[in-house]
Every structure is written in C-alpha cells, then in structure tokens.
Design a protein around this motif. Structure first.
Motif, PDB file in Angstrom:
ATOM      1  N   ILE A  71       0.880  -1.176   0.000  1.00 35.77           N
ATOM      2  CA  ILE A  71       0.000   0.000   0.000  1.00 35.77           C
ATOM      3  C   ILE A  71       0.911   1.218   0.000  1.00 35.77           C
ATOM      4  CG2 ILE A  71      -1.762   1.296   1.264  1.00 35.77           C
ATOM      5  CD1 ILE A  71      -2.899  -1.297   0.273  1.00 35.77           C
ATOM      6  N   GLU A 122      -0.029   4.512  -0.559  1.00 33.43           N
ATOM      7  CA  GLU A 122      -0.680   5.646   0.103  1.00 33.43           C
ATOM      8  C   GLU A 122      -1.926   5.093   0.771  1.00 33.43           C
ATOM      9  OE1 GLU A 122       0.511   8.824  -0.059  1.00 33.43           O
ATOM     10  OE2 GLU A 122       1.868   8.742  -1.783  1.00 33.43           O
ATOM     11  N   LYS A 123      -2.122   5.436   2.039  1.00 31.78           N
ATOM     12  CA  LYS A 123      -3.272   4.930   2.793  1.00 31.78           C
ATOM     13  C   LYS A 123      -4.421   5.930   2.759  1.00 31.78           C
ATOM     14  CE  LYS A 123      -0.679   2.032   5.931  1.00 31.78           C
ATOM     15  NZ  LYS A 123      -0.299   1.749   7.307  1.00 31.78           N
ATOM     16  N   ALA A 124      -5.629   5.393   2.746  1.00 34.55           N
ATOM     17  CA  ALA A 124      -6.833   6.222   2.831  1.00 34.55           C
ATOM     18  C   ALA A 124      -6.794   7.017   4.134  1.00 34.55           C
ATOM     19  CB  ALA A 124      -8.082   5.348   2.776  1.00 34.55           C
ATOM     20  N   HIS A 168      -5.289   9.724   4.642  1.00 32.30           N
ATOM     21  CA  HIS A 168      -4.014  10.421   4.777  1.00 32.30           C
ATOM     22  C   HIS A 168      -3.835  11.324   3.557  1.00 32.30           C
ATOM     23  CE1 HIS A 168      -3.328   7.102   7.572  1.00 32.30           C
ATOM     24  NE2 HIS A 168      -2.398   7.866   8.124  1.00 32.30           N
ATOM     25  N   TYR A 217     -11.136   1.611  -1.848  1.00 32.42           N
ATOM     26  CA  TYR A 217     -11.568   2.017  -0.513  1.00 32.42           C
ATOM     27  C   TYR A 217     -12.402   0.881   0.073  1.00 32.42           C
ATOM     28  CZ  TYR A 217     -16.183   3.023  -2.511  1.00 32.42           C
ATOM     29  OH  TYR A 217     -17.397   2.908  -3.139  1.00 32.42           O
ATOM     30  N   TYR A 218     -12.689   0.987   1.357  1.00 32.25           N
ATOM     31  CA  TYR A 218     -13.553   0.011   2.028  1.00 32.25           C
ATOM     32  C   TYR A 218     -14.956   0.596   2.149  1.00 32.25           C
ATOM     33  CZ  TYR A 218      -9.271  -2.442   3.232  1.00 32.25           C
ATOM     34  OH  TYR A 218      -8.071  -3.120   3.163  1.00 32.25           O
ATOM     35  N   GLU A 264     -13.724  -4.305  -0.045  1.00 34.47           N
ATOM     36  CA  GLU A 264     -12.894  -3.460  -0.893  1.00 34.47           C
ATOM     37  C   GLU A 264     -13.648  -3.112  -2.169  1.00 34.47           C
ATOM     38  OE1 GLU A 264      -9.127  -5.286  -1.719  1.00 34.47           O
ATOM     39  OE2 GLU A 264      -8.565  -5.336   0.405  1.00 34.47           O
ATOM     40  N   SER A 322      -4.235   9.678  -6.050  1.00 35.19           N
ATOM     41  CA  SER A 322      -5.512  10.321  -5.758  1.00 35.19           C
ATOM     42  C   SER A 322      -5.283  11.799  -6.084  1.00 35.19           C
ATOM     43  CB  SER A 322      -5.859  10.090  -4.283  1.00 35.19           C
ATOM     44  OG  SER A 322      -7.108  10.622  -3.981  1.00 35.19           O
ATOM     45  N   ASN A 350      -7.007   4.122  -1.045  1.00 31.52           N
ATOM     46  CA  ASN A 350      -5.674   3.549  -0.892  1.00 31.52           C
ATOM     47  C   ASN A 350      -5.054   3.391  -2.276  1.00 31.52           C
ATOM     48  OD1 ASN A 350      -5.762   2.560   2.088  1.00 31.52           O
ATOM     49  ND2 ASN A 350      -7.655   1.793   1.191  1.00 31.52           N
ATOM     50  N   HIS A 353      -2.548   0.952  -4.138  1.00 31.67           N
ATOM     51  CA  HIS A 353      -2.069  -0.410  -3.889  1.00 31.67           C
ATOM     52  C   HIS A 353      -1.341  -0.952  -5.117  1.00 31.67           C
ATOM     53  CE1 HIS A 353      -3.284  -4.876  -3.900  1.00 31.67           C
ATOM     54  NE2 HIS A 353      -2.309  -4.769  -3.036  1.00 31.67           N
TER      55      HIS A 353
END
Length: 193
Positions: A37, A39-41, A43, A60-61, A67, A81, A94, A96
C-alpha cells in the motif's frame, strides 16, 4: 526508467534540455513490491507516481468492510488520488501495488516547482488532466448504459494483459459486480467461442 516517461511526454509536447533535466532531477525511480500500500486512505497523498511496469489500483472500504476498486492502472501512466494530491487533503482511497512495480515518484513540492518552471510540463499536466476527465466521464457513461459483460469486454480489449496480472476479485469490483458474476460472464464468453 525516465526514458519511458520522456518518450510518452514528447508525443504530446516538445521538451527542452531544461525540461528533460527536471525530469531526471525531480522524479525518483523506485521499485515497489507486490501488495504494497503506497498511500493509505484518510491520509494526505505524498506522491504522484508514473507507472513504468506493473499494475496498481485505487480502492476504498465500503460500509460493510468490502474493498471497492475504483481504478486499475496498467503501464504507462500517472497514478494517485490526484485532486487530494494537488490540494494536499486526506484521500478517501488507498494506492495499492497489485504486482511488483517500477515507478517514478514525485512529491508535491517538486511537482509545484516543475509546474512553475516548465511550460512544457504544465502543458503536459493539462493534457493528462483532460485525458483523466474524459476517462472518468466515459467510465460513468459505461456504467449507465453497458451491461456487465460489455464493460468486461471493453476492459479486456483496452488492456488485454490485465487478465493475467490482476486478480479477478479486483476486476469484478472495478466493474461493479460480484466475483461470481464475473466468473459466469467469463464462462459464457468461453462457451460462445
């Protein structure tokens, strides 16, 4: 790795020696392992990525914890993003690496520097943004008017290598269907052959 990016850009805009030097100076080549991952959601995105090899996705979740893949990128192209990267706001998705990936990455301050110091890079960024808007508009239209099978066929016609490199559950999610529905579509298509 920079040559791949420079080749693509020079199809659209003429680059000066200074523009080329900026590319080598500001884009950092990086190898990223499968299932990372980047870049994390929730953030602020740190980088914009140019995919040289491999496959990446945005996801995203949902409210049930599943997912939802919103975008799959094949080589060669920019990936992040984007609006959240530009505005330096928290991203809902995210980034990934589905496979091992070779990328060039650039942070936000270097991106700003490049846009301020190169009209060619600014022109290319405008071109990429227009392509992205066109892609998203077509994707929304396709969801409204095409069947799941037609969306699947469009995807594999546009990116035939995707089937060999991207797990079917990510493809199904990207197409807005369940994995078992995608399995039925694939079986039906095989039966037609």
């Amino acid at each position: 790795m920079h040559q791949h990016l420079l080749y693509e850009i020079q199809k659209q805009v003429k680059l000066s020696e200074n523009d080329i030097n900026l590319c080598y100076k500001l884009f950092e080549p990086v190898y990223i392992s499968k299932n990372t991952i980047l870049e994390k959601a929730n953030h602020i995105p740190k980088y914009i990525y140019y995919l040289i090899s491999g496959f990446m996705r945005l996801f995203y979740y949902d409210e049930n914890g599943y997912e939802v893949t919103t975008h799959i990128n094949c080589p060669h192209g920019f990936f992040c993003s984007y609006m959240e990267f530009l505005d330096q706001k928290c991203s809902p998705v995210n980034v990934h690496c589905i496979t091992n990936c070779d990328v060039l990455k650039m942070n936000r301050s270097d991106y700003s520097f490049m846009m301020e110091n190169s009209s060619a890079w600014k022109d290319y960024a405008t071109f990429i943004l227009q392509k992205s808007l066109d892609y998203n508009e077509n994707r929304a239209k396709n969801f409204a008017i095409l069947t799941a099978e037609q969306r699947y066929l469009d995807l594999i016609n546009a990116n035939p290598k995707i089937i060999n490199h991207v797990p079917l559950q990510y493809i199904a999610s990207f197409l807005g269907i369940k994995p078992e529905s995608l399995s039925r579509i694939r079986k039906n298509l095989l039966d037609k052959c």
